[in-house]
Design an enzyme around this catalytic site. Structure first.
Site, PDB file in Angstrom:
ATOM      1  CG  ASP A 188      -1.937   1.132   1.171  1.00 25.30           C
ATOM      2  OD1 ASP A 188      -1.717   2.109   0.429  1.00 25.30           O
ATOM      3  OD2 ASP A 188      -2.961   1.029   1.867  1.00 25.30           O
ATOM      4  CG  HIS A 193      -0.478   5.366   4.960  1.00 24.45           C
ATOM      5  ND1 HIS A 193      -1.403   5.616   5.945  1.00 24.45           N
ATOM      6  CD2 HIS A 193      -1.180   4.868   3.897  1.00 24.45           C
ATOM      7  CE1 HIS A 193      -2.611   5.280   5.503  1.00 24.45           C
ATOM      8  NE2 HIS A 193      -2.499   4.831   4.267  1.00 24.45           N
ATOM      9  CB  ILE A 208      -2.519   8.630   9.565  1.00 22.54           C
ATOM     10  CG1 ILE A 208      -3.059   8.286   8.160  1.00 22.54           C
ATOM     11  CG2 ILE A 208      -2.833  10.071   9.942  1.00 22.54           C
ATOM     12  CD1 ILE A 208      -4.574   8.413   8.038  1.00 22.54           C
ATOM     13  N   GLY A 211      -4.955   2.025   8.091  1.00 17.72           N
ATOM     14  CA  GLY A 211      -6.015   1.369   8.842  1.00 17.72           C
ATOM     15  C   GLY A 211      -5.845  -0.136   8.860  1.00 17.72           C
TER      16      GLY A 211
END
Length: 297
Positions: A188, A193, A208, A211
Protein backbone atom coordinates in the site's frame (compact mmCIF):
# COMPACT_ATOMS: atom_id res chain seq x y z
CA UNK A 1 -20.34 13.58 -11.06
CA UNK A 2 -16.95 11.96 -10.37
CA UNK A 3 -18.67 8.73 -9.26
CA UNK A 4 -21.11 7.22 -11.75
CA UNK A 5 -22.74 4.56 -9.56
CA UNK A 6 -24.61 2.82 -12.39
CA UNK A 7 -21.49 2.57 -14.55
CA UNK A 8 -19.35 1.40 -11.64
CA UNK A 9 -21.76 -1.35 -10.63
CA UNK A 10 -22.26 -2.53 -14.22
CA UNK A 11 -18.52 -2.87 -14.89
CA UNK A 12 -17.13 -6.32 -15.61
CA UNK A 13 -15.16 -7.91 -12.76
CA UNK A 14 -11.39 -7.79 -13.04
CA UNK A 15 -9.63 -11.10 -12.69
CA UNK A 16 -5.93 -11.78 -12.35
CA UNK A 17 -3.40 -14.17 -10.93
CA UNK A 18 -1.73 -13.40 -7.62
CA UNK A 19 1.15 -15.11 -5.88
CA UNK A 20 2.91 -14.83 -2.53
CA UNK A 21 5.89 -16.40 -0.81
CA UNK A 22 6.97 -16.97 2.78
CA UNK A 23 8.99 -13.76 2.51
CA UNK A 24 5.80 -11.78 1.77
CA UNK A 25 4.10 -13.32 4.80
CA UNK A 26 7.07 -12.61 7.06
CA UNK A 27 7.29 -9.00 5.86
CA UNK A 28 3.59 -8.50 6.53
CA UNK A 29 3.89 -9.94 10.03
CA UNK A 30 6.84 -7.66 10.80
CA UNK A 31 4.82 -4.73 9.46
CA UNK A 32 2.11 -5.33 12.07
CA UNK A 33 4.61 -5.62 14.91
CA UNK A 34 5.36 -9.36 15.10
CA UNK A 35 8.77 -10.55 16.25
CA UNK A 36 8.97 -8.81 19.63
CA UNK A 37 10.68 -10.42 21.53
CA UNK A 38 12.56 -11.81 18.53
CA UNK A 39 13.30 -15.24 20.08
CA UNK A 40 9.90 -15.78 21.70
CA UNK A 41 8.51 -19.12 20.37
CA UNK A 42 5.07 -17.54 20.07
CA UNK A 43 6.52 -14.84 17.81
CA UNK A 44 8.68 -17.21 15.76
CA UNK A 45 5.54 -18.77 14.29
CA UNK A 46 5.03 -15.41 12.57
CA UNK A 47 8.64 -14.76 11.56
CA UNK A 48 10.52 -18.04 11.02
CA UNK A 49 9.86 -19.80 7.71
CA UNK A 50 10.21 -23.31 9.17
CA UNK A 51 7.35 -22.63 11.64
CA UNK A 52 5.32 -20.10 9.66
CA UNK A 53 1.60 -19.69 10.35
CA UNK A 54 -0.29 -17.11 8.29
CA UNK A 55 -2.38 -14.56 10.15
CA UNK A 56 -5.66 -14.35 8.15
CA UNK A 57 -5.44 -10.56 7.76
CA UNK A 58 -2.51 -11.20 5.41
CA UNK A 59 -5.31 -11.68 2.86
CA UNK A 60 -5.67 -7.89 2.67
CA UNK A 61 -2.23 -7.56 1.04
CA UNK A 62 -1.56 -10.98 -0.51
CA UNK A 63 -0.34 -10.86 -4.08
CA UNK A 64 -1.51 -7.43 -5.14
CA UNK A 65 -1.16 -5.33 -2.00
CA UNK A 66 -4.13 -3.55 -0.46
CA UNK A 67 -6.48 -3.69 -3.48
CA UNK A 68 -9.29 -2.15 -1.47
CA UNK A 69 -8.24 1.49 -1.89
CA UNK A 70 -5.90 2.01 -4.83
CA UNK A 71 -7.53 -0.48 -7.22
CA UNK A 72 -11.01 0.66 -6.24
CA UNK A 73 -10.23 4.17 -7.49
CA UNK A 74 -9.34 2.87 -10.96
CA UNK A 75 -12.65 1.06 -11.53
CA UNK A 76 -14.92 2.31 -14.37
CA UNK A 77 -17.20 5.13 -13.25
CA UNK A 78 -14.88 6.22 -10.41
CA UNK A 79 -12.78 9.38 -10.76
CA UNK A 80 -11.82 10.90 -7.42
CA UNK A 81 -8.80 12.53 -5.82
CA UNK A 82 -6.70 10.24 -3.64
CA UNK A 83 -6.49 12.95 -0.96
CA UNK A 84 -10.28 12.70 -0.47
CA UNK A 85 -10.16 8.97 0.20
CA UNK A 86 -10.11 7.09 3.49
CA UNK A 87 -10.54 3.42 4.25
CA UNK A 88 -13.90 3.23 6.02
CA UNK A 89 -14.09 -0.42 6.99
CA UNK A 90 -13.06 -3.96 6.20
CA UNK A 91 -14.74 -7.37 6.24
CA UNK A 92 -12.78 -10.57 5.71
CA UNK A 93 -14.23 -14.07 5.42
CA UNK A 94 -11.75 -16.94 5.56
CA UNK A 95 -12.87 -20.12 3.78
CA UNK A 96 -9.82 -22.19 4.80
CA UNK A 97 -6.34 -21.52 6.22
CA UNK A 98 -4.08 -19.45 3.96
CA UNK A 99 -0.95 -21.34 2.86
CA UNK A 100 2.45 -19.79 3.58
CA UNK A 101 3.09 -19.57 -0.16
CA UNK A 102 0.84 -20.03 -3.12
CA UNK A 103 -0.78 -18.82 -6.31
CA UNK A 104 -4.44 -18.01 -6.76
CA UNK A 105 -6.98 -16.17 -8.90
CA UNK A 106 -8.34 -12.89 -7.53
CA UNK A 107 -11.58 -11.38 -8.83
CA UNK A 108 -12.31 -7.71 -8.01
CA UNK A 109 -15.62 -5.91 -8.49
CA UNK A 110 -17.58 -3.05 -7.00
CA UNK A 111 -20.31 -4.75 -4.99
CA UNK A 112 -22.06 -1.55 -3.89
CA UNK A 113 -21.96 2.24 -4.08
CA UNK A 114 -23.66 4.11 -1.23
CA UNK A 115 -24.65 7.77 -0.97
CA UNK A 116 -24.01 9.09 2.55
CA UNK A 117 -24.89 12.69 1.69
CA UNK A 118 -21.56 14.42 2.25
CA UNK A 119 -19.59 11.36 1.15
CA UNK A 120 -19.80 8.21 -0.94
CA UNK A 121 -18.87 4.70 0.10
CA UNK A 122 -17.57 2.20 -2.43
CA UNK A 123 -17.58 -1.48 -1.48
CA UNK A 124 -14.86 -3.32 -3.37
CA UNK A 125 -15.22 -7.11 -3.17
CA UNK A 126 -12.25 -9.36 -3.80
CA UNK A 127 -12.80 -13.12 -4.07
CA UNK A 128 -9.72 -15.33 -4.08
CA UNK A 129 -9.50 -19.03 -4.96
CA UNK A 130 -6.72 -21.47 -5.79
CA UNK A 131 -6.75 -24.91 -7.41
CA UNK A 132 -8.38 -26.39 -4.30
CA UNK A 133 -11.24 -23.89 -4.15
CA UNK A 134 -12.14 -20.60 -2.41
CA UNK A 135 -9.59 -19.15 0.02
CA UNK A 136 -11.05 -15.84 1.18
CA UNK A 137 -13.48 -12.99 0.41
CA UNK A 138 -12.52 -9.39 1.20
CA UNK A 139 -14.91 -6.43 1.29
CA UNK A 140 -13.18 -3.04 1.55
CA UNK A 141 -15.37 -0.01 2.29
CA UNK A 142 -13.81 3.07 0.66
CA UNK A 143 -14.97 6.42 2.08
CA UNK A 144 -14.77 9.32 -0.41
CA UNK A 145 -15.32 12.76 1.11
CA UNK A 146 -17.44 15.26 -0.78
CA UNK A 147 -18.75 12.81 -3.38
CA UNK A 148 -22.23 12.00 -2.06
CA UNK A 149 -25.53 13.77 -2.49
CA UNK A 150 -26.88 12.29 -5.73
CA UNK A 151 -29.87 10.65 -4.03
CA UNK A 152 -28.60 7.09 -4.10
CA UNK A 153 -29.03 4.21 -1.65
CA UNK A 154 -27.58 5.08 1.77
CA UNK A 155 -26.76 1.43 2.45
CA UNK A 156 -27.15 -0.65 5.62
CA UNK A 157 -26.09 0.55 9.06
CA UNK A 158 -23.00 -1.21 10.38
CA UNK A 159 -23.24 0.16 13.91
CA UNK A 160 -23.50 -2.40 16.72
CA UNK A 161 -24.63 -2.04 20.32
CA UNK A 162 -21.57 -1.68 22.57
CA UNK A 163 -20.46 -4.87 24.35
CA UNK A 164 -21.90 -5.31 27.83
CA UNK A 165 -19.76 -5.07 30.95
CA UNK A 166 -16.03 -4.79 31.40
CA UNK A 167 -13.76 -6.40 28.78
CA UNK A 168 -12.50 -9.92 29.41
CA UNK A 169 -9.02 -8.96 28.26
CA UNK A 170 -7.21 -5.68 27.58
CA UNK A 171 -3.77 -5.45 25.98
CA UNK A 172 -1.65 -2.57 24.72
CA UNK A 173 0.50 -2.51 21.60
CA UNK A 174 3.02 0.24 20.89
CA UNK A 175 3.13 1.51 17.28
CA UNK A 176 6.71 2.26 16.34
CA UNK A 177 7.63 5.52 14.61
CA UNK A 178 8.62 3.57 11.48
CA UNK A 179 5.64 1.19 11.53
CA UNK A 180 3.85 2.76 8.55
CA UNK A 181 7.09 2.87 6.54
CA UNK A 182 7.61 -0.85 7.13
CA UNK A 183 3.97 -1.81 6.56
CA UNK A 184 3.76 0.00 3.21
CA UNK A 185 6.41 -2.39 1.83
CA UNK A 186 3.61 -4.99 1.70
CA UNK A 187 2.04 -3.01 -1.14
CA UNK A 188 0.00 0.00 0.00
CA UNK A 189 2.01 2.94 -1.36
CA UNK A 190 -0.52 5.68 -0.55
CA UNK A 191 1.68 8.71 0.31
CA UNK A 192 -0.74 9.58 3.12
CA UNK A 193 1.27 7.16 5.25
CA UNK A 194 4.74 8.50 4.49
CA UNK A 195 4.74 12.01 2.98
CA UNK A 196 4.15 14.87 5.49
CA UNK A 197 3.16 17.34 2.77
CA UNK A 198 0.59 14.97 1.27
CA UNK A 199 -0.78 14.21 4.74
CA UNK A 200 -1.29 17.95 5.38
CA UNK A 201 -3.17 18.31 2.09
CA UNK A 202 -5.42 15.45 3.24
CA UNK A 203 -6.11 17.28 6.52
CA UNK A 204 -3.72 15.55 8.93
CA UNK A 205 -0.88 17.00 10.98
CA UNK A 206 1.49 14.26 9.82
CA UNK A 207 1.39 10.84 8.09
CA UNK A 208 -1.00 8.37 9.65
CA UNK A 209 -0.82 4.61 10.09
CA UNK A 210 -2.62 2.43 7.54
CA UNK A 211 -6.01 1.37 8.84
CA UNK A 212 -5.21 -2.15 7.68
CA UNK A 213 -2.05 -2.11 9.79
CA UNK A 214 -4.16 -1.41 12.89
CA UNK A 215 -6.52 -4.12 11.62
CA UNK A 216 -3.67 -6.65 11.52
CA UNK A 217 -2.22 -5.61 14.87
CA UNK A 218 -5.65 -6.10 16.43
CA UNK A 219 -6.31 -9.54 14.93
CA UNK A 220 -2.88 -10.75 16.08
CA UNK A 221 -3.70 -9.55 19.62
CA UNK A 222 -7.01 -11.45 19.59
CA UNK A 223 -5.44 -14.64 18.20
CA UNK A 224 -2.54 -14.55 20.65
CA UNK A 225 -4.64 -13.61 23.69
CA UNK A 226 -7.94 -15.49 23.28
CA UNK A 227 -7.46 -18.10 20.53
CA UNK A 228 -4.34 -19.80 21.84
CA UNK A 229 -2.24 -18.51 18.96
CA UNK A 230 -4.18 -20.70 16.51
CA UNK A 231 -4.67 -18.66 13.31
CA UNK A 232 -6.80 -21.43 11.77
CA UNK A 233 -9.64 -20.74 14.23
CA UNK A 234 -10.50 -17.37 12.62
CA UNK A 235 -13.59 -17.57 10.40
CA UNK A 236 -14.32 -13.89 9.72
CA UNK A 237 -13.16 -10.48 10.85
CA UNK A 238 -14.95 -7.18 10.38
CA UNK A 239 -14.30 -3.64 11.56
CA UNK A 240 -15.19 0.01 11.03
CA UNK A 241 -12.31 2.49 11.00
CA UNK A 242 -13.46 5.09 13.51
CA UNK A 243 -10.34 7.25 13.77
CA UNK A 244 -6.71 7.54 12.82
CA UNK A 245 -3.54 6.28 14.48
CA UNK A 246 -0.27 8.17 14.37
CA UNK A 247 2.99 6.21 14.49
CA UNK A 248 4.45 6.58 17.98
CA UNK A 249 1.10 6.10 19.73
CA UNK A 250 -0.02 3.09 21.78
CA UNK A 251 -3.12 1.05 20.96
CA UNK A 252 -5.37 -0.19 23.73
CA UNK A 253 -7.22 -3.30 22.56
CA UNK A 254 -10.25 -4.35 24.62
CA UNK A 255 -11.79 -7.79 24.04
CA UNK A 256 -15.10 -9.33 25.09
CA UNK A 257 -15.75 -13.07 24.72
CA UNK A 258 -19.12 -14.09 23.24
CA UNK A 259 -20.35 -17.43 21.92
CA UNK A 260 -18.31 -18.18 18.79
CA UNK A 261 -16.93 -14.69 18.51
CA UNK A 262 -14.89 -11.91 20.12
CA UNK A 263 -16.07 -8.30 20.24
CA UNK A 264 -13.24 -5.78 20.11
CA UNK A 265 -12.75 -2.04 20.61
CA UNK A 266 -9.46 -0.29 19.88
CA UNK A 267 -8.33 3.18 20.93
CA UNK A 268 -5.16 5.27 20.83
CA UNK A 269 -4.17 6.12 24.37
CA UNK A 270 -0.69 7.56 24.56
CA UNK A 271 2.49 8.31 22.68
CA UNK A 272 5.28 6.63 24.59
CA UNK A 273 5.86 2.88 24.83
CA UNK A 274 4.99 1.56 28.33
CA UNK A 275 8.46 0.03 28.75
CA UNK A 276 10.18 3.42 28.30
CA UNK A 277 8.36 5.29 31.04
CA UNK A 278 8.36 9.07 31.11
CA UNK A 279 5.48 11.45 30.53
CA UNK A 280 2.86 10.15 28.11
CA UNK A 281 1.34 12.26 25.36
CA UNK A 282 -1.59 11.46 23.11
CA UNK A 283 -5.29 11.96 22.50
CA UNK A 284 -6.75 10.45 25.66
CA UNK A 285 -8.64 7.32 24.67
CA UNK A 286 -9.49 8.14 21.05
CA UNK A 287 -11.45 5.37 19.25
CA UNK A 288 -9.75 3.97 16.15
CA UNK A 289 -11.55 0.65 15.49
CA UNK A 290 -15.25 0.19 16.27
CA UNK A 291 -17.99 -2.38 15.58
CA UNK A 292 -15.22 -4.98 15.44
CA UNK A 293 -16.01 -8.69 15.52
CA UNK A 294 -13.80 -11.76 15.13
CA UNK A 295 -15.82 -14.93 14.52
CA UNK A 296 -14.03 -18.17 15.32
CA UNK A 297 -14.36 -21.92 15.74
Amino acid sequence: MPIDAAKALAAEPRTGEIAWTTKDVQLYHLGIGAGIPATDPDELRYTLESRLHVLPSFATVAGSGAPGVISGLSMPGVEVELAKVLHGGQTLEIHRPIPAEGTATATHRLAAVYDKGKAAILVLRTEVADADGPLWTNDAQIFVRGEGGWGGDRGPSTRLEPPAGEPDETVERFVREDQALLYRLSGDWNPLHADPEFARRAGFDKPILHGLCTYGITLKAVVDTLLGGDVSRVRSYTTRFAGVVYPGETLRIRMWREEGRVRVAVSAVRGVPPREGGRAWGRGDAPVLADTVVEHS
